[in-house]
Design an enzyme around this catalytic site. Sequence first.
Site, short mmCIF file in Angstrom:
data_model
loop_
_atom_site.label_atom_id
_atom_site.label_comp_id
_atom_site.label_asym_id
_atom_site.label_seq_id
_atom_site.Cartn_x
_atom_site.Cartn_y
_atom_site.Cartn_z
N GLY A 54 41.61 -1.64 41.32
CA GLY A 54 42.96 -0.87 40.86
C GLY A 54 43.06 0.37 41.35
O GLY A 54 42.80 0.89 42.43
N CYS A 89 54.33 -1.29 34.10
CA CYS A 89 55.40 -1.36 34.83
C CYS A 89 56.87 -1.48 33.88
O CYS A 89 57.94 -1.36 34.42
CB CYS A 89 55.63 -2.66 35.57
SG CYS A 89 53.98 -2.72 36.48
C1 LIG Z 1 55.60 3.62 34.41
C2 LIG Z 1 54.84 2.73 35.38
C3 LIG Z 1 55.84 1.87 36.26
C4 LIG Z 1 54.93 0.93 37.18
N1 LIG Z 1 55.58 0.11 37.67
C5 LIG Z 1 54.93 -0.71 38.76
C6 LIG Z 1 55.90 -1.53 39.49
O1 LIG Z 1 57.00 -1.91 39.26
N2 LIG Z 1 55.23 -2.40 40.32
C7 LIG Z 1 53.83 -2.25 40.54
O2 LIG Z 1 53.11 -2.90 41.32
N3 LIG Z 1 53.10 -1.38 39.81
C8 LIG Z 1 53.69 -0.44 38.96
N4 LIG Z 1 52.98 0.37 38.28
C9 LIG Z 1 51.65 0.66 38.57
C10 LIG Z 1 50.61 -0.31 37.98
O3 LIG Z 1 51.01 -0.40 36.66
C11 LIG Z 1 49.13 0.30 38.21
O4 LIG Z 1 49.12 -0.02 39.62
C12 LIG Z 1 48.34 -0.51 37.51
O5 LIG Z 1 48.37 -0.62 36.31
C13 LIG Z 1 46.78 -0.20 37.90
O6 LIG Z 1 45.94 -1.15 37.26
P1 LIG Z 1 44.33 -0.19 36.88
O7 LIG Z 1 43.75 -1.64 36.03
O8 LIG Z 1 43.94 0.17 37.81
O9 LIG Z 1 44.85 0.88 35.86
P2 LIG Z 1 45.48 0.73 34.38
O10 LIG Z 1 46.55 -0.57 34.19
O11 LIG Z 1 46.06 2.00 34.13
O12 LIG Z 1 44.59 0.52 33.37
C14 LIG Z 1 43.54 1.68 32.90
C15 LIG Z 1 43.08 1.52 31.97
O13 LIG Z 1 41.67 2.18 31.90
C16 LIG Z 1 41.70 3.16 30.61
N5 LIG Z 1 40.53 3.96 30.86
C17 LIG Z 1 40.58 5.07 31.71
N6 LIG Z 1 39.36 5.69 31.58
C18 LIG Z 1 38.72 5.04 30.67
C19 LIG Z 1 37.39 5.25 30.14
N7 LIG Z 1 36.67 6.35 30.40
N8 LIG Z 1 36.96 4.57 29.07
C20 LIG Z 1 37.66 3.66 28.52
N9 LIG Z 1 38.95 3.23 29.14
C21 LIG Z 1 39.55 4.06 30.11
C22 LIG Z 1 43.08 3.62 30.54
O14 LIG Z 1 43.18 4.22 29.25
C23 LIG Z 1 44.02 2.38 31.01
O15 LIG Z 1 44.41 1.71 29.70
C24 LIG Z 1 53.64 1.22 37.32
C25 LIG Z 1 53.07 2.20 36.66
C26 LIG Z 1 53.64 3.03 35.72
C27 LIG Z 1 52.85 3.85 35.03
#
Ligand SMILES: Cc1cc2nc3c(=O)[nH]c(=O)nc-3n(C[C@H](O)[C@H](O)[C@H](O)COP(=O)(O)OP(=O)(O)OC[C@H]3O[C@@H](n4cnc5c(N)ncnc54)[C@H](O)[C@@H]3O)c2cc1C
Length: 556
Positions: free
Chosen positions: A287, A46
Amino acid sequence: MADRFRILTVGGVAGGASCAARARRLSESAEIIMFDRGPYVSFANCGLPYYVGDVIKNEENLLIATPELFRKRFNIDVHLNSEVVHIDRANRTITVKDLESGDIRGEPYDALLLSPGARPIRPDLPGIDLPGIFSLRTIPDSRQIRNWIDHYHAKTALVVGGGYIGMEMTDNLLKRGLDVTIVEKQSQVMPIVDPEMIADVHTALIEAGVALEFNNSVVRFDQREGHTISVTLESGRRIETDMVILCIGVRPEIGLAVEAGLNIGDYGGIHVDPHMRTSDPFIWAVGDAVEVHDVITGTEAVIPLAGPANRQGRIAADSILGRQRAFRGVQGTSVVGILDYVLAFTGPTEKLLKRLGQWEGLEKIYLYPGHTAGYYLGASPISIKLIFDTRDGRVVGAQALGKRGVEKRIDVISMAIQKKATVFDLEEAELCYAPQFGSAKDPVNLAGMIASNVMRGDITLAHWEDIKDTEAVILDVRTPEEYRRDHVDGALNIPLDDIRDRMNDLPKGREIWTYCFVGQRSYYATRALLQYGFNVKNISGGFKTFTLHESSKCLV
Ligand SMILES: Cc1cc2nc3c(=O)[nH]c(=O)nc-3n(C[C@H](O)[C@H](O)[C@H](O)COP(=O)(O)OP(=O)(O)OC[C@H]3O[C@@H](n4cnc5c(N)ncnc54)[C@H](O)[C@@H]3O)c2cc1C
């Protein structure tokens, strides 16, 4: 050691890291390992736009926790640059590829947590892979964007998509001194909110020099001399730019889950039960990659936000370790900063509810209170739209735009929605007050009071979008000066203070719709006229709402 209960996570950022850390707090004996294909874990996605904008100056500040911290503090192993490429469900083993050495190995699990996030959408357009076209998801992405700006002394940027990340990138590119064009397929930025609620932001963007290309999309990219890119839009227009940022949304990262044969929902996310368990009893998912239940509309939804990902990670850890806590579902509570504005919302919008055929029995009100007491220096208005159910008073959704104190109001209403509260609860809510923070009647109370007036039958509302079809007399109760400045065509002007003396000017047999600037004076007029036997409705949100509706139409 092989006897230890093994919890593996795919992904070590929001959901993965939350799950791993919570699992350790519940079990000192489990072996916990996080795999991430990227070079970092637990980084602040974020914060990335603000790193591009140089608001966050040091890349290290984006690292919330390092592998060393996970090891030392939580006894959790982290494997970076390690992509999980296969899940063998029958033998409960994952295959991990070391992206640096190319080595492949198997890792057995007792419980597997998938938190692989989402992938930015990159449409298959001619020239999409040209240098200078970026998405933003990781720290290396943001570093590349910064380097590009610095190296080429970029002066212009084209942002494709006016959603959250498009807005944050626009804001931060402006901070870096670039001229920004936004290309958006719909007729507004932040298409997730109702159009009238974002109209003031359009004005502010235009005033900040941002070019808005609405109802338009990119059809191709071509390399021009040097690093410059020529972007062709559907309208035929060509725009030369130093760089392009693609912000057209994300898709759940479901490749592994699909290959493993896990159930995928209708909206493209991994299907999970309320304990975040997938269709395989030994695999959980959280997520951006999962589909969750929208508690208001009753539909499934993919909500790529950090809050749900973090909370789901904790719930999955509980479930993995035998505590059956359930995820409540989502209502889409969000906030985004755009220039000086803060836009926050919770629950569904009017347009979504209408699209789903769920508007029946619902009503909306608009109000424009100050974020602090009116007499306190620097009070700044908040535009609020509240949607509620007239059958039981239940609060359904709210959207708010302003410069200060916006998210606080939406957070209160969000909690009210979660607890199934009514507008009467908002009316009575006991909230903090001192003049520099709010008003004795907080904007949340005021929203509750207005809606409660409707519920009690003290007032009937009319809406601007119905004005073209009404035979009613339109009564403007503002001052003659305000009326002269601008008014609705055909409106009769009787200022509120003269209303009791000039009742004879009003027809008893016809419906009367009153308005003032924001709806308060017209409410007073409505209450008075009703008691004198007139058939009166108050147009919700007054002339301010009329102008917002009109200016949102101008851009269509
Ligand atoms: C620029 C930006 C700004 C944002 N701003 C906000 C905000 O202000 N407020 C808010 O609520 N949300 C925000 N978000 C959204 C928030 O970051 C995501 O909703 C959150 O990070 C999701 O969490 P997650 O664990 O599902 O995925 P992520 O945090 O994306 O983590 C997933 C991880 O899994 C890894 N991965 C994927 N596939 C594999 C694999 N096969 N093997 C090993 N590793 C793998 C990836 O490399 C990544 O590091 C923002 C997102 C971005 C990109």
